[in-house]
Design a protein around this motif. Structure first.
Motif, short mmCIF file in Angstrom:
data_model
loop_
_atom_site.label_atom_id
_atom_site.label_comp_id
_atom_site.label_asym_id
_atom_site.label_seq_id
_atom_site.Cartn_x
_atom_site.Cartn_y
_atom_site.Cartn_z
N PRO A 1 0.83 -1.21 0.00
CA PRO A 1 0.00 0.00 0.00
C PRO A 1 0.86 1.25 0.00
CG PRO A 1 -0.76 -1.57 1.65
CD PRO A 1 0.56 -2.08 1.14
N ALA A 2 0.37 2.27 -0.69
CA ALA A 2 1.12 3.53 -0.74
C ALA A 2 1.16 4.16 0.64
CB ALA A 2 0.45 4.48 -1.73
N SER A 3 2.25 4.87 0.93
CA SER A 3 2.34 5.59 2.19
C SER A 3 1.41 6.79 2.15
CB SER A 3 3.79 6.05 2.42
OG SER A 3 4.17 6.98 1.43
N LYS A 4 1.17 7.36 3.33
CA LYS A 4 0.26 8.50 3.38
C LYS A 4 0.75 9.66 2.53
CE LYS A 4 -1.83 7.57 7.89
NZ LYS A 4 -2.10 8.11 9.24
N GLY A 5 2.06 9.79 2.42
CA GLY A 5 2.58 10.89 1.62
C GLY A 5 2.32 10.74 0.15
N ASP A 6 2.02 9.47 -0.29
CA ASP A 6 1.77 9.22 -1.70
C ASP A 6 0.28 9.26 -2.03
OD1 ASP A 6 4.35 6.72 -1.72
OD2 ASP A 6 4.47 8.84 -2.17
N GLU A 7 -0.56 9.33 -1.03
CA GLU A 7 -1.99 9.28 -1.30
C GLU A 7 -2.48 10.59 -1.89
OE1 GLU A 7 -3.76 8.33 2.37
OE2 GLU A 7 -3.10 6.24 2.39
N VAL A 8 -3.45 10.46 -2.79
CA VAL A 8 -4.09 11.65 -3.35
C VAL A 8 -5.18 12.09 -2.39
CG1 VAL A 8 -5.39 12.58 -5.28
CG2 VAL A 8 -3.62 10.86 -5.68
N LEU B 1 -8.36 9.30 -8.81
CA LEU B 1 -7.46 8.48 -9.62
C LEU B 1 -7.07 9.22 -10.89
CD1 LEU B 1 -6.01 5.88 -10.39
CD2 LEU B 1 -8.18 5.01 -11.29
N VAL B 2 -8.05 9.84 -11.56
CA VAL B 2 -7.75 10.60 -12.77
C VAL B 2 -6.77 11.72 -12.46
CG1 VAL B 2 -8.74 12.17 -14.49
CG2 VAL B 2 -9.91 10.04 -13.94
N ALA B 3 -6.97 12.38 -11.31
CA ALA B 3 -6.07 13.47 -10.92
C ALA B 3 -4.65 12.96 -10.73
CB ALA B 3 -6.57 14.12 -9.63
N ARG B 4 -4.52 11.79 -10.11
CA ARG B 4 -3.18 11.22 -9.90
C ARG B 4 -2.53 10.87 -11.22
NH1 ARG B 4 1.48 11.68 -8.28
NH2 ARG B 4 2.65 9.77 -7.98
N LEU B 5 -3.30 10.34 -12.17
CA LEU B 5 -2.75 10.00 -13.48
C LEU B 5 -2.28 11.26 -14.22
CD1 LEU B 5 -5.28 7.26 -14.66
CD2 LEU B 5 -2.96 6.94 -13.79
N VAL B 6 -3.02 12.35 -14.08
CA VAL B 6 -2.60 13.60 -14.71
C VAL B 6 -1.27 14.06 -14.11
CG1 VAL B 6 -3.12 16.07 -14.94
CG2 VAL B 6 -4.89 14.36 -15.38
N PRO C 1 -9.19 18.24 -7.50
CA PRO C 1 -7.78 17.86 -7.36
C PRO C 1 -6.91 18.26 -8.54
CG PRO C 1 -9.21 16.07 -6.65
CD PRO C 1 -10.10 17.11 -7.25
N ILE C 2 -7.44 18.12 -9.76
CA ILE C 2 -6.65 18.48 -10.94
C ILE C 2 -6.43 19.98 -11.00
CG2 ILE C 2 -6.70 18.61 -13.47
CD1 ILE C 2 -7.95 15.85 -13.50
N ARG C 3 -7.48 20.75 -10.80
CA ARG C 3 -7.33 22.21 -10.86
C ARG C 3 -6.39 22.71 -9.76
NH1 ARG C 3 -10.70 24.49 -14.59
NH2 ARG C 3 -12.54 23.28 -15.23
N GLU C 4 -6.47 22.11 -8.57
CA GLU C 4 -5.57 22.52 -7.48
C GLU C 4 -4.12 22.20 -7.82
OE1 GLU C 4 -6.82 20.83 -3.81
OE2 GLU C 4 -8.84 21.71 -3.91
N GLY D 1 1.48 26.28 -11.15
CA GLY D 1 1.46 27.46 -12.00
C GLY D 1 1.32 27.14 -13.47
N ILE D 2 0.56 26.09 -13.79
CA ILE D 2 0.37 25.66 -15.18
C ILE D 2 -0.95 26.23 -15.69
CG2 ILE D 2 0.07 23.69 -16.72
CD1 ILE D 2 1.72 22.04 -14.74
#
Length: 259
Positions: free
Chosen positions: A119-126, A138-143, A172-175, A181-182
């Motif tokens: 399992p991913a660590s807490k620091g890796d969680e979206v 999930l989509v946000a993480r893939l982006v 999540p994606i917009r944030e 700064g994209i």
């Protein structure tokens, strides 16, 4: 030279970046012959055992592809070819994103089952958002993964802009894009617009939409269609999970060399 083989010009673009022989693997065979065999299989989807004899022993071709898929060689080759094109001013960094599906053929079954990843660590969680679903996260993480573009030995490249359809219009994606700064062009979903309006002044301003920039978003759709002209990409025949990304990367590398 057979149909689909590297031309002399394409070979010269790729040759400087190829790995050299090492003690563990001994002396490499002819890179060009083996790569042509790999690309033939990626293009046609033929079983490895049925490769034409002109590519040499099929197992040599398969093992080279398996090794390069596992150790990141295909990814490094693509990065180095892209870096050379970028240095020559042949790349713009207006990025478009989209997703697609690939069906697995029955030939992809039968590999031994590896244990699931830890399992991913807490620091890796979206981070979850109250009004977002796990799919959106999930989509946000893939982006984020797609936009962490790196050249050889460089930091992540910051795109000049990003365009995407309404699938990618979520918090999540917009944030993430604001944090980096994209600049982005993503239409607002109807339900998101209604929720923003219900909140009144607290809902904030509507996201801007550059219509001219959004028209260029079909670049990624055309790229996906071109990738799927490679039969081993359009349908997954690879048994191992780490080999199929190598197959897709080899196809992307071919497109770069021929563009």
């Amino acid at each position: 030279m057979g149909r689909g083989d590297l031309s002399d010009a394409e070979w010269e673009r790729l040759r400087p970046f190829l790995p050299v022989s090492n003690r563990r693997c001994g002396r490499w065979g002819d890179h060009r012959q083996v790569i042509d065999g790999i690309l033939h299989r990626v293009r046609t989807g033929v079983q490895w055992r049925d490769l034409p004899e002109r590519f040499g022993p099929w197992k040599t071709v398969y093992e080279r592809h398996r090794l390069w898929s596992g150790d990141g060689t295909w990814e490094r080759l693509l990065q180095q070819v892209q870096a050379a094109a970028d240095a020559a001013g042949e790349i713009d960094w207006d990025v478009s994103v989209d997703s697609t599906i690939v069906r697995a053929h029955q030939h992809a079954a039968g590999a031994r089952t590896d244990p699931p990843p830890a399992p991913a660590s807490k620091g890796d969680e979206v981070p979850e958002h109250q009004d977002e679903t796990p799919w959106q996260s999930l989509v946000a993480r893939l982006v984020e993964v797609v936009l962490e573009v790196r050249g050889p030995g460089t930091a992540p490249q910051k795109p000049d802009s990003l365009a995407a359809d309404k699938t990618y219009s979520n918090g999540p994606i917009r944030e993430y894009l604001r944090r980096r700064g994209i600049r982005h062009t993503i239409p607002e979903k109807t339900d998101s617009q209604a929720a923003r309006l219900r909140r009144g002044p607290r809902g904030g301003r509507p996201p801007g939409l550059d219509e001219d920039r959004y028209k260029k978003r079909n670049t990624v759709e055309r790229a996906i269609n071109r990738m799927k002209q490679f039969r081993a990409v359009a349908t997954r025949y690879d048994k191992r999970g780490y080999v199929f990304p190598g197959t897709a990367t080899a196809a992307a590398l071919t497109i770069w060399l021929r563009t």
